[in-house]
Design a protein around this motif. Structure first.
Motif, PDB file in Angstrom:
ATOM      1  N   LYS A  57      -4.542  46.536 -17.633  1.00 17.94           N
ATOM      2  CA  LYS A  57      -4.551  45.744 -18.854  1.00 17.94           C
ATOM      3  C   LYS A  57      -4.870  44.301 -18.498  1.00 17.94           C
ATOM      4  O   LYS A  57      -4.706  43.887 -17.344  1.00 17.94           O
ATOM      5  CB  LYS A  57      -3.200  45.843 -19.558  1.00 17.94           C
ATOM      6  N   TRP A  58      -5.308  43.538 -19.485  1.00 16.64           N
ATOM      7  CA  TRP A  58      -5.805  42.187 -19.222  1.00 16.64           C
ATOM      8  C   TRP A  58      -4.796  41.331 -18.461  1.00 16.64           C
ATOM      9  O   TRP A  58      -5.154  40.675 -17.477  1.00 16.64           O
ATOM     10  CB  TRP A  58      -6.193  41.519 -20.542  1.00 16.64           C
ATOM     11  N   GLN A  59      -3.556  41.342 -18.900  1.00 16.01           N
ATOM     12  CA  GLN A  59      -2.557  40.499 -18.242  1.00 16.01           C
ATOM     13  C   GLN A  59      -2.236  40.998 -16.831  1.00 16.01           C
ATOM     14  O   GLN A  59      -1.868  40.215 -15.949  1.00 16.01           O
ATOM     15  CB  GLN A  59      -1.288  40.461 -19.089  1.00 16.01           C
ATOM     16  N   GLN A  60      -2.407  42.308 -16.604  1.00 15.62           N
ATOM     17  CA  GLN A  60      -2.087  42.888 -15.300  1.00 15.62           C
ATOM     18  C   GLN A  60      -3.133  42.550 -14.233  1.00 15.62           C
ATOM     19  O   GLN A  60      -2.886  42.771 -13.046  1.00 15.62           O
ATOM     20  CB  GLN A  60      -1.973  44.411 -15.422  1.00 15.62           C
ATOM     21  N   VAL A  61      -4.266  42.016 -14.644  1.00 17.59           N
ATOM     22  CA  VAL A  61      -5.322  41.679 -13.685  1.00 17.59           C
ATOM     23  C   VAL A  61      -4.959  40.424 -12.881  1.00 17.59           C
ATOM     24  O   VAL A  61      -5.431  40.239 -11.755  1.00 17.59           O
ATOM     25  CB  VAL A  61      -6.674  41.473 -14.422  1.00 17.59           C
ATOM     26  N   ILE A  62      -4.107  39.589 -13.434  1.00 18.28           N
ATOM     27  CA  ILE A  62      -3.814  38.288 -12.810  1.00 18.28           C
ATOM     28  C   ILE A  62      -3.280  38.417 -11.381  1.00 18.28           C
ATOM     29  O   ILE A  62      -3.773  37.738 -10.472  1.00 18.28           O
ATOM     30  CB  ILE A  62      -2.856  37.480 -13.705  1.00 18.28           C
ATOM     31  N   PRO A  63      -2.286  39.285 -11.108  1.00 15.77           N
ATOM     32  CA  PRO A  63      -1.838  39.408  -9.709  1.00 15.77           C
ATOM     33  C   PRO A  63      -2.945  39.890  -8.769  1.00 15.77           C
ATOM     34  O   PRO A  63      -2.912  39.586  -7.570  1.00 15.77           O
ATOM     35  CB  PRO A  63      -0.702  40.434  -9.789  1.00 15.77           C
ATOM     36  N   LEU A  64      -3.911  40.628  -9.284  1.00 18.17           N
ATOM     37  CA  LEU A  64      -5.009  41.103  -8.444  1.00 18.17           C
ATOM     38  C   LEU A  64      -5.939  39.967  -8.051  1.00 18.17           C
ATOM     39  O   LEU A  64      -6.272  39.791  -6.875  1.00 18.17           O
ATOM     40  CB  LEU A  64      -5.804  42.185  -9.179  1.00 18.17           C
ATOM     41  N   VAL A  65      -6.376  39.176  -9.043  1.00 14.27           N
ATOM     42  CA  VAL A  65      -7.350  38.119  -8.746  1.00 14.27           C
ATOM     43  C   VAL A  65      -6.730  37.029  -7.871  1.00 14.27           C
ATOM     44  O   VAL A  65      -7.449  36.352  -7.115  1.00 14.27           O
ATOM     45  CB  VAL A  65      -7.939  37.511 -10.036  1.00 14.27           C
ATOM     46  N   GLU A  66      -5.413  36.855  -7.950  1.00 11.43           N
ATOM     47  CA  GLU A  66      -4.774  35.852  -7.098  1.00 11.43           C
ATOM     48  C   GLU A  66      -4.861  36.223  -5.623  1.00 11.43           C
ATOM     49  O   GLU A  66      -4.761  35.353  -4.753  1.00 11.43           O
ATOM     50  CB  GLU A  66      -3.309  35.668  -7.496  1.00 11.43           C
ATOM     51  N   ARG A  67      -5.068  37.489  -5.341  1.00 16.35           N
ATOM     52  CA  ARG A  67      -5.118  37.939  -3.950  1.00 16.35           C
ATOM     53  C   ARG A  67      -6.545  38.021  -3.405  1.00 16.35           C
ATOM     54  O   ARG A  67      -6.732  38.480  -2.280  1.00 16.35           O
ATOM     55  CB  ARG A  67      -4.413  39.291  -3.827  1.00 16.35           C
ATOM     56  N   MET A  68      -7.514  37.597  -4.179  1.00 12.52           N
ATOM     57  CA  MET A  68      -8.878  37.505  -3.648  1.00 12.52           C
ATOM     58  C   MET A  68      -8.955  36.329  -2.675  1.00 12.52           C
ATOM     59  O   MET A  68      -8.922  36.498  -1.463  1.00 12.52           O
ATOM     60  CB  MET A  68      -9.868  37.331  -4.790  1.00 12.52           C
ATOM     61  N   ASP A  69      -9.075  35.133  -3.218  1.00  9.73           N
ATOM     62  CA  ASP A  69      -8.982  33.927  -2.407  1.00  9.73           C
ATOM     63  C   ASP A  69      -7.504  33.578  -2.344  1.00  9.73           C
ATOM     64  O   ASP A  69      -6.979  32.852  -3.178  1.00  9.73           O
ATOM     65  CB  ASP A  69      -9.795  32.794  -3.036  1.00  9.73           C
ATOM     66  N   TYR A  70      -6.827  34.105  -1.339  1.00  8.57           N
ATOM     67  CA  TYR A  70      -5.371  34.009  -1.301  1.00  8.57           C
ATOM     68  C   TYR A  70      -4.874  32.595  -1.009  1.00  8.57           C
ATOM     69  O   TYR A  70      -3.690  32.321  -1.141  1.00  8.57           O
ATOM     70  CB  TYR A  70      -4.785  34.993  -0.291  1.00  8.57           C
ATOM     71  N   LEU A  71      -5.759  31.697  -0.610  1.00  6.34           N
ATOM     72  CA  LEU A  71      -5.359  30.303  -0.420  1.00  6.34           C
ATOM     73  C   LEU A  71      -5.573  29.482  -1.690  1.00  6.34           C
ATOM     74  O   LEU A  71      -5.098  28.355  -1.790  1.00  6.34           O
ATOM     75  CB  LEU A  71      -6.137  29.671   0.741  1.00  6.34           C
ATOM     76  N   GLY A  72      -6.295  30.031  -2.645  1.00  7.93           N
ATOM     77  CA  GLY A  72      -6.510  29.364  -3.923  1.00  7.93           C
ATOM     78  C   GLY A  72      -6.069  30.239  -5.075  1.00  7.93           C
ATOM     79  O   GLY A  72      -6.752  30.334  -6.099  1.00  7.93           O
ATOM     80  N   ALA A  73      -4.912  30.871  -4.915  1.00  5.44           N
ATOM     81  CA  ALA A  73      -4.460  31.904  -5.846  1.00  5.44           C
ATOM     82  C   ALA A  73      -4.437  31.442  -7.291  1.00  5.44           C
ATOM     83  O   ALA A  73      -4.983  32.102  -8.189  1.00  5.44           O
ATOM     84  CB  ALA A  73      -3.076  32.405  -5.427  1.00  5.44           C
ATOM     85  N   GLN A  74      -3.811  30.299  -7.558  1.00 11.74           N
ATOM     86  CA  GLN A  74      -3.647  29.876  -8.947  1.00 11.74           C
ATOM     87  C   GLN A  74      -4.943  29.315  -9.523  1.00 11.74           C
ATOM     88  O   GLN A  74      -5.105  29.253 -10.738  1.00 11.74           O
ATOM     89  CB  GLN A  74      -2.503  28.866  -9.044  1.00 11.74           C
ATOM     90  N   SER A  75      -5.858  28.928  -8.674  1.00 12.39           N
ATOM     91  CA  SER A  75      -7.188  28.569  -9.165  1.00 12.39           C
ATOM     92  C   SER A  75      -7.911  29.816  -9.649  1.00 12.39           C
ATOM     93  O   SER A  75      -8.636  29.790 -10.646  1.00 12.39           O
ATOM     94  CB  SER A  75      -7.977  27.882  -8.052  1.00 12.39           C
ATOM     95  N   ASN A  76      -7.702  30.939  -8.952  1.00  9.56           N
ATOM     96  CA  ASN A  76      -8.292  32.214  -9.377  1.00  9.56           C
ATOM     97  C   ASN A  76      -7.740  32.658 -10.728  1.00  9.56           C
ATOM     98  O   ASN A  76      -8.501  33.032 -11.632  1.00  9.56           O
ATOM     99  CB  ASN A  76      -7.998  33.311  -8.339  1.00  9.56           C
ATOM    100  N   SER A  77      -6.413  32.654 -10.854  1.00 13.22           N
ATOM    101  CA  SER A  77      -5.816  33.114 -12.115  1.00 13.22           C
ATOM    102  C   SER A  77      -6.213  32.196 -13.259  1.00 13.22           C
ATOM    103  O   SER A  77      -6.404  32.645 -14.394  1.00 13.22           O
ATOM    104  CB  SER A  77      -4.292  33.194 -11.987  1.00 13.22           C
TER     105      SER A  77
END
Length: 395
Positions: A57-77
């Motif tokens: 679901k849309w809101q559930q994607v946020i923890p996933l994208v934060e782990r892409m660039d794990y040093l810029g997590a909140q920039s990803n979300s």
């Protein structure tokens, strides 16, 4: 007199290597210590996050994208939420207080990422002490994350429609204390490195990249600004009302490892300026989401009937919310340059497609241009200056 014949040697640098910033493989052809050719190989960290997002679901994607660039997590979300909010039409409904908090979080995340870059970059070239200094300040930023959301690296505090909850008590004071002290710490880093002759010899004139090649490969962020390209998403396509903040975009023209170092050092100074302005605008209490209960939970202190509670649980937690059909891409200026999420919705509660524009991926293709013709001893300095995160590449 017999003719002396030489032959080249092919070696693998990585993927198991302490200084390739993740599982990056470089196939190097060497003539002695000189690099004749180089070929980057990626894919060793493939996580399938973009594909996994299609089942969430849309809101559930946020923890996933934060782990892409794990040093810029909140920039990803942040970039993901901005794209979804554009499809939902929530941009005009977002309170200013939410905007200022998001700006503050994004800039603190930039500082945290740059500190990891500087510490590891210095250690790899031989300046081991610098890492101890940088991680000292980074720990304080992780403490702020923990205060904010209970998690240090992946807070998932920025949500579609606003923020997870209000700022905790004492957050303003803790951030102000950090921002007041950090410029002095930044000066310590300069004293350790900027005029250090060993540092200069290992970085000046090393890993040169021309302005033409930078533009041809679509490089962004500090790598582009180190060759004189004055491109910053916060200035060119202002989001989160960045056009109301006073800050400069540092540039240099030398295009080498040292220039990229100077650009990022000044970026940290500018991020502190932005953080101070944002902190002054954030009131201690107030709205922390858009207030549209179709997408965000109602306030915790609200009393509502059993039927209302059942509806809220069904919409927000069991079913999730639907996003109108369409596609959107909202770029942000992350620690490594422009990144964003191109999202496609078919009108349901799950995305059809989530595709990231990852600056680290683009930076990997520039490595051969920067290291061929140089020495193998300089490869590590060049990789460190690009600040690639392989989770961002192999997503």
């Amino acid at each position: 007199m017999s003719e002396i014949r030489t032959e080249t040697m092919t070696v693998n640098m990585g993927p198991q290597h302490p200084s390739t910033h993740g599982v990056l493989n470089l196939v190097l052809e060497l003539d002695g210590e000189n690099i004749v050719s180089a070929e980057p190989t990626i894919g060793f960290l493939h996580t399938g996050i973009e594909k996994t997002a299609e089942q969430k679901k849309w809101q559930q994607v946020i923890p996933l994208v934060e782990r892409m660039d794990y040093l810029g997590a909140q920039s990803n979300s942040l970039s993901f939420c901005l794209s979804v909010e554009r499809l939902l039409g929530l941009e005009s409904q977002m309170p200013d207080r939410v905007t200022w908090i998001r700006v503050l979080i994004a800039e603190l995340q930039r500082l945290s990422s740059h500190l990891v870059w500087l510490g590891t970059h210095g250690m790899e070239i031989g300046a081991v002490s610098v890492m101890m200094y940088c991680f000292r300040e980074r720990e304080q930023l992780l403490n702020l994350n923990e205060m904010l959301a209970g998690f240090r690296m992946f807070p998932s505090y920025i949500r579609i429609g606003g923020l997870r909850e209000d700022l905790p008590r004492g957050f303003h004071e803790a951030v102000k204390e950090f921002l007041d002290k950090f410029p002095g710490k930044l000066e310590e880093y300069h004293q350790l490195l900027t005029k250090n002759q060993v540092w200069i010899k290992r970085t000046k004139g090393v890993g040169y990249l021309s302005r033409e090649n930078t533009m041809a490969m679509g490089l962004v962020g500090p790598m582009a600004r180190a060759v004189g390209i004055n491109y910053d998403v916060r200035k060119m396509f202002p989001y989160l009302k960045y056009d109301t903040f006073e800050f400069n975009v540092p540039t240099h023209t030398e295009g080498d490892v040292y220039a990229r170092y100077l650009v990022k050092m000044e970026e940290m100074r500018q991020s502190v300026r932005i953080c101070k302005q944002a902190l002054e605008r954030i009131t201690p209490t107030g709205a922390y989401d858009c207030g549209d209960y179709r997408f965000v939970p109602p306030p915790k202190d609200r009393v509502y009937t059993e039927m209302e509670a059942l509806i809220q649980h069904f919409l927000l937690y069991s079913q999730g919310f639907n996003v109108p059909k369409g596609e959107a891409y909202v770029p942000v200026e992350g620690p490594r340059g422009e990144h964003g999420f191109y999202i496609v919705s078919d009108g349901t509660n799950r995305p059809v497609r989530v595709k990231a524009r990852a600056p680290s991926y683009v930076a990997c293709q520039a490595l051969p241009k920067m290291i061929v013709g140089g020495l193998i001893a300089d490869v590590i300095a060049v990789i460190g200056s690009t600040d690639v995160v392989m989770g961002d590449v192999d997503r």
